[in-house]
Design a protein around this motif. Structure first.
Motif, short mmCIF file in Angstrom:
data_model
loop_
_atom_site.label_atom_id
_atom_site.label_comp_id
_atom_site.label_asym_id
_atom_site.label_seq_id
_atom_site.Cartn_x
_atom_site.Cartn_y
_atom_site.Cartn_z
N SER A 234 -12.64 -2.91 -11.14
CA SER A 234 -11.50 -3.72 -10.74
C SER A 234 -11.66 -5.17 -11.18
CB SER A 234 -11.31 -3.65 -9.22
OG SER A 234 -10.18 -4.36 -8.82
N ILE A 235 -12.85 -5.72 -11.01
CA ILE A 235 -13.10 -7.09 -11.42
C ILE A 235 -12.93 -7.23 -12.93
CG2 ILE A 235 -14.87 -8.90 -11.60
CD1 ILE A 235 -13.76 -8.59 -8.81
N GLU A 236 -13.37 -6.23 -13.65
CA GLU A 236 -13.35 -6.29 -15.11
C GLU A 236 -11.95 -6.06 -15.68
OE1 GLU A 236 -14.79 -6.89 -18.89
OE2 GLU A 236 -15.84 -7.16 -16.97
N THR A 237 -11.20 -5.13 -15.10
CA THR A 237 -9.92 -4.73 -15.70
C THR A 237 -8.70 -5.17 -14.90
OG1 THR A 237 -10.00 -2.55 -14.63
CG2 THR A 237 -11.02 -2.75 -16.81
N ALA A 238 -8.68 -4.85 -13.61
CA ALA A 238 -7.51 -5.17 -12.79
C ALA A 238 -7.52 -6.61 -12.29
CB ALA A 238 -7.42 -4.21 -11.60
N LYS A 239 -8.70 -7.23 -12.29
CA LYS A 239 -8.85 -8.60 -11.80
C LYS A 239 -8.46 -8.72 -10.32
CE LYS A 239 -9.88 -9.93 -15.99
NZ LYS A 239 -11.28 -10.19 -16.38
N VAL A 240 -8.92 -7.74 -9.54
CA VAL A 240 -8.68 -7.73 -8.09
C VAL A 240 -10.01 -7.52 -7.38
CG1 VAL A 240 -7.53 -6.55 -6.17
CG2 VAL A 240 -6.34 -6.81 -8.36
N ALA A 241 -10.28 -8.32 -6.36
CA ALA A 241 -11.53 -8.22 -5.60
C ALA A 241 -11.25 -7.69 -4.20
CB ALA A 241 -12.22 -9.57 -5.51
N LEU B 184 0.83 -1.20 0.00
CA LEU B 184 0.00 0.00 0.00
C LEU B 184 0.87 1.26 0.00
CD1 LEU B 184 -2.69 -1.19 2.56
CD2 LEU B 184 -3.17 -0.56 0.19
N GLU B 185 1.92 1.25 0.81
CA GLU B 185 2.84 2.38 0.85
C GLU B 185 3.54 2.59 -0.49
OE1 GLU B 185 4.38 5.65 2.50
OE2 GLU B 185 3.17 4.25 3.71
N LYS B 186 3.82 1.51 -1.16
CA LYS B 186 4.57 1.55 -2.42
C LYS B 186 3.72 1.98 -3.60
CE LYS B 186 7.53 -1.53 -5.21
NZ LYS B 186 8.08 -2.92 -5.28
N TYR B 187 2.45 1.52 -3.63
CA TYR B 187 1.68 1.65 -4.86
C TYR B 187 0.50 2.62 -4.80
CZ TYR B 187 4.21 -2.57 -6.29
OH TYR B 187 5.19 -3.46 -6.61
N MET B 188 0.02 2.98 -3.62
CA MET B 188 -1.17 3.82 -3.57
C MET B 188 -0.84 5.28 -3.88
SD MET B 188 -4.04 2.34 -3.15
CE MET B 188 -4.15 0.56 -3.39
N PRO B 189 -1.70 5.94 -4.66
CA PRO B 189 -1.45 7.34 -4.99
C PRO B 189 -1.74 8.26 -3.81
CG PRO B 189 -3.54 6.64 -5.89
CD PRO B 189 -2.91 5.41 -5.31
N LEU C 19 -4.38 -2.60 -8.12
CA LEU C 19 -5.41 -1.76 -7.53
C LEU C 19 -4.93 -0.31 -7.44
CD1 LEU C 19 -8.22 -1.74 -6.26
CD2 LEU C 19 -7.17 -2.35 -4.06
N GLY C 20 -3.67 -0.12 -7.09
CA GLY C 20 -3.13 1.23 -7.03
C GLY C 20 -3.15 1.92 -8.38
N ASP C 21 -2.82 1.18 -9.43
CA ASP C 21 -2.87 1.75 -10.78
C ASP C 21 -4.29 2.16 -11.15
OD1 ASP C 21 -0.16 1.41 -11.08
OD2 ASP C 21 -0.33 -0.43 -12.30
N LEU C 22 -5.25 1.30 -10.81
CA LEU C 22 -6.64 1.60 -11.11
C LEU C 22 -7.11 2.85 -10.36
CD1 LEU C 22 -9.37 0.84 -12.43
CD2 LEU C 22 -9.79 -0.65 -10.45
#
Length: 409
Positions: free
Chosen positions: A353-360, A317-322, A396-399
């Protein structure tokens, strides 16, 4: 065609499908990285120990009792073992203060049934455990916000409850590593809840499902322990402690417990007799055997694994969240609570997220009794390894970064 709606009780209108139970279906999709289900990792179950326990039951004289009807209070050796565990937490209790339930969820349902008349008020945190709302909803309460660190007066609560057509009946909270936030109520907050309960003359329901899952920091005494220290005897207390083996030994056996004053226990026994007579005897016996032989070792094992996964999720989370996204830093449990920038909607984000990032994950709104919290979400680290956590949070961070940019445009 038969119209069932006019036959159903009015309480059925408040029953809703669990968003979490629906999201658990995604665990079967190999393309989805799921942080949705707050469930224990099955690889950590003490399955060999349970296999031995059941084999011993079936090969000895205890099998007759294991397969027979039993007392509603629960298997006495298990209640005696739990009483010793409670004493270790600063809660001196006897077997008569322990009541076995079919999972702690049944305990919440029974307590809702015991205390709530239509329009009575239940005080719950914002957010709170979704399963508690589902259990209480059937008894048609009104909800008001419980803030252990707030300074709202008892009279304000009484007035709001009266305007809703009932009385305040209890305060419900998960004080340790709460589902969904992962946060812990400090000692001062617990004391404030007890003071409020005394002034309102209500019960306190302490949901301790995650109490054993502390990885860092100093333990805080349970609310029931703090109250006993003041009043000297569990039978003089108003706090009702709800525990579970689901997060430590095995959820599928559905064994939980309530620890409380004998007056409360006797009422719960009557509810049990009317509902399902008693919890599975053989499962209680197996739980008791496994717990007696190695509960502390099992807890130490899951601590090592979950702590590492918690650390991996916080690092990701620290690394990837905007910028503009914040999250809790739990000392235990299974969850991290993420707050998105205002204007974002967790449910809409999940669909993308489910459609593009594939993360739930679980959108946060479901955990708020008033339907707020749309810009929040819950992620669980219990069933994902370090690689899954890093990749899933990166996606998720990218999304979220893309959504933040779209809001700013």
């Amino acid at each position: 065609m038969l119209d069932w709606e006019h036959i159903f009780a009015t309480r059925s209108n408040r029953m809703r499908a669990s968003e979490i139970r629906e999201l658990l279906k995604l665990l079967d999709r190999p393309d989805i990285i799921s942080f949705a289900g707050g469930i224990p990792d099955p690889a950590l179950f003490p399955d060999a120990e349970f296999k031995d326990a059941y084999a011993e039951i079936f090969s000895g004289p205890a099998v007759s009792a294991a397969l027979q009807y039993s007392v509603s209070e629960g298997y006495k050796p298990l209640r005696e073992w739990l009483a010793k565990q409670m004493a270790d937490l600063g809660i001196p209790a006897g077997a008569d203060n322990i009541f076995i339930t079919s999972g702690s969820q049944q305990g919440l349902d029974y307590l809702g049934k015991l205390f709530l008349s239509p329009n009575d008020t239940a005080l719950v945190t914002w957010p709170t455990y979704l399963g508690a709302l589902q259990a209480f909803n059937a008894y048609e309460p009104t909800y008001d916000q419980l803030n252990p660190n707030g300074n709202r007066t008892p009279e304000a609560y009484r007035q709001a409850a009266g305007e809703a057509g009932g009385r305040v009946k209890f305060a419900y909270l998960s004080a340790d590593f709460a589902n969904p936030t992962g946060e812990t109520v400090d000692r001062a907050g617990r004391e404030r809840v007890l003071t409020l309960a005394e002034e309102l003359d209500i019960a306190v329901i302490e949901d301790a499902a995650y109490q054993s899952l502390r990885y860092d920091g100093e333990p805080v005494p349970p609310i029931l322990a703090l109250e006993i220290a003041k009043k000297g005897d569990i039978n003089n207390t108003r706090t009702i402690y709800c525990g579970s083996f689901s997060k430590t030994l095995a959820p599928g056996l559905r064994v939980g417990w309530v620890c409380a004053s004998e007056k409360v226990i006797r009422k719960l026994v009557l509810l049990k007799q009317a509902a399902d007579l008693h919890s599975s005897t053989i499962n209680q016996m197996a739980i008791c055997t496994v717990a007696e032989r190695g509960f502390d070792e099992q807890v130490a094992k899951i601590h090592r694994v979950y702590k590492q996964r918690r650390n991996a999720m916080l690092a990701a989370l620290e690394k990837y969240m905007p910028e503009g996204v914040s999250w809790t830093k739990p000392e235990g449990g299974m969850f991290v609570w993420v707050t998105l920038p205002k204007g974002m909607d967790g449910a809409a984000l999940l669909a993308k997220s489910i459609e593009t990032a594939k993360v739930a994950f679980v959108p946060g709104r479901a955990f708020f009794a008033d339907g707020s919290g749309e810009n929040t979400l819950r992620v669980s680290f219990s069933c994902a390894n370090d690689q899954m956590i890093d990749e899933g949070i990166r996606r998720l961070g990218d999304l979220i970064r893309g959504e933040v940019a779209a809001l700013a445009a």
